[in-house]
Design an enzyme around this catalytic site. Structure first.
Site, PDB file in Angstrom:
ATOM      1  CG  ASP A  11     -16.719  17.685 -13.172  1.00  0.00           C
ATOM      2  OD1 ASP A  11     -16.558  17.735 -12.140  1.00  0.00           O
ATOM      3  OD2 ASP A  11     -16.161  16.784 -14.096  1.00  0.00           O
ATOM      4  CG  ASP A 105     -16.133  17.076  -8.009  1.00  0.00           C
ATOM      5  OD1 ASP A 105     -16.724  15.962  -7.819  1.00  0.00           O
ATOM      6  OD2 ASP A 105     -15.388  17.270  -8.366  1.00  0.00           O
ATOM      7  CD  GLU A 106     -19.232  14.148 -12.342  1.00  0.00           C
ATOM      8  OE1 GLU A 106     -19.450  13.540 -13.476  1.00  0.00           O
ATOM      9  OE2 GLU A 106     -18.291  13.366 -11.534  1.00  0.00           O
TER      10      GLU A 106
END
Length: 489
Positions: A11, A105-106
């Site tokens: 993350d 983003d993960e």
């Protein structure tokens, strides 16, 4: 559940805001808030400096301004964020063929499937090498969680924030989860959490003690049984490399309710064009057009129309959206509009006459020539009425976006209004730069593409990871407590 912590969850830390700070030296170490800047905008992401004032994601922007009036407020630059995301996902892809992106983003990574790790030491070493590679390649930081399941890996990455690594040893799951809130578990939102609280269950230990039968009675068979297993730390979900896109959509919330029916139609057509742009970028076409309208009283209406074949033709999507709009009562005003496409396919229906026939059926059987013309991409459209100068200036110079001046070089927009635009001239690798103000129509000033955040490394990152990560001793750079190992810079 696995016997080794070989599922990794990455993350990125405060992703949008961190990218803006990396791109703008003058904002490093200062509160930065990214999101919609209008009175109805919401916070997309904020830096950790802004979070100290109580600002958080999804907060109304007006409330954020009251809490942090001196923060930098910026419009998102999704082209930059997507570029960085592609770099990060490419690094993950070198570790394993099983990478499951959840957002820009993960992502989850199955380290065992790629041979990157098969025990605690190799998993931790791989996670630390990944963090170093992300920092070297993008200039940003990411938090890593390692565990024997997806649920626990995500919990671990949350505990690792910011810029850390947490490893949960298999066998310690129940002890770790026991004191945690029930809201920690996937699928437990505010409503379910409140329902459980009224039943006297606020922690995972409470759920485990209550037993499966009681949870099934309270929540139903599927949800209750699943929640009981998760409270004990059991999660057998696999990392899935391909996640099928089910729909593509865009929407806008307006600063002031729209009442003019012509203006509403123009906005719907603009949204349709943006939706098709995203649809084509994803390599899909779709059969069902969906219109979303949120009215002045917050009531939300959706209307849909299914074509005879999939399309990525902007004219077809515009026409269908317009027909759907005709069935919606906008009296009193509209605060949000959205256009989406579902029923996605990997090809485009070439039979425009079939699409036109479908359009004719839903529009009350217009003349054959009109129906065919509505489906053709070269159809002449009535141009929208010109926007006010102030709206054009705001649209042209969004706060935070990149610009280039013919003499002064690259910079970014600090703000604009009353016919002026203020620019700070600096680059990601330069010291904080100077500020200048120009007329919005200055011929020497123009919007530009984002600059790279870091200078590409020479050679060493292109082959990462060349070999299996070197194992380290358990006490090197890590603390161990209760089956959880945390590493930080």
């Amino acid at each position: 559940m696995r016997s080794a912590p070989t599922i990794l969850h990455l993350d990125m830390d405060a992703f949008f805001a961190a990218a803006e700070q990396a791109a703008k030296p003058s904002l490093r170490g200062k509160p930065v808030i990214v999101g919609g800047l209008g009175p109805r905008g919401v916070v997309a992401t904020c830096s950790y400096e802004a979070r100290r004032f109580g600002v958080h994601s999804a907060m109304p922007m007006a409330q954020a301004r009251r809490l942090a009036p001196n923060a930098a407020y910026l419009v998102p630059r999704f082209s930059l964020y997507r570029t960085i995301s592609e770099q990060v996902m490419e690094l993950l892809g070198r570790l394993s063929p099983l990478v499951e992106p959840l957002s820009l983003d993960e992502a989850f990574v199955d380290l065992e499937a790629g041979g990157a790790a098969d025990d605690t030491a190799s998993a931790r070493a791989t996670g630390e090498q990944l963090r170093a590679a992300i920092r070297a390649g993008t200039g940003l930081t990411g938090s890593v969680g390692l565990a024997g399941s997806k649920m626990l890996a995500k919990i671990a990455s949350e505990q690792a924030k910011p810029d850390g690594l947490v490893l949960i040893e298999p066998g310690t799951e129940r002890e770790l989860l026991g004191p945690m809130s029930v809201r920690t578990l996937p699928g437990v939102g505010p409503a379910t959490g409140e329902h459980l609280r009224r039943a006297g269950m606020t922690t995972c230990a409470d759920l485990a003690e209550a037993g499966e039968d009681e949870l099934v009675r309270l929540l139903g068979k599927a949800h209750g049984a699943s929640l009981f297993r998760m409270a004990l730390g059991h999660d057998d979900r696999a990392v899935v490399a391909e996640r099928d896109t089910k729909s593509v959509s865009v929407e806008d919330t307006f600063d002031v309710d729209l009442h003019d029916r012509v203006r509403i139609r123009v906005e719907v057509e603009r949204l349709a064009d943006r939706c098709v742009h995203r649809l084509r970028a994803s390599g899909h076409s779709g059969r069902t057009i969906v219109l979303k309208v949120r009215r002045f009283d917050f009531s939300t209406l959706t209307r849909s129309e299914t074509l005879r074949g999939p399309t990525d033709d902007p004219a077809v999507v515009r026409e269908a959206s317009g027909r759907l709009l005709e069935s919606v009562d906008t009296t009193g005003g509209v605060r949000l509009l959205g256009v989406g496409v579902t029923g996605l396919a990997d090809y485009t229906q070439e039979d425009l006459f079939a699409q036109a026939a479908a359009a004719g059926e839903s529009a009350g059987e217009p003349a054959e020539g009109e129906a065919v013309d509505a489906a053709l991409p070269h159809r002449d459209e009535k141009p929208p009425e010109p926007e006010p100068e102030a709206a054009l200036a705001e649209r042209r110079w969004p706060a935070g976006h990149d610009v280039r001046h013919a003499q002064l070089g690259p910079g970014w927009v600090q703000g604009s209004g009353i016919g002026r635009v203020t620019v700070r001239f600096e680059e990601p690798t330069s010291p904080p730069g100077r500020v200048r103000t120009f007329r919005v129509d200055d011929p020497d000033l123009e919007l530009s593409d984002p600059l790279p955040l870091v200078t590409p490394p020479e050679g060493d990152q292109s082959s990462w990871p060349a070999t299996r990560p070197k194992e380290r001793s358990p006490d090197e750079g890590a603390g161990v407590s209760g089956g959880v190992e945390r590493s930080s810079p």
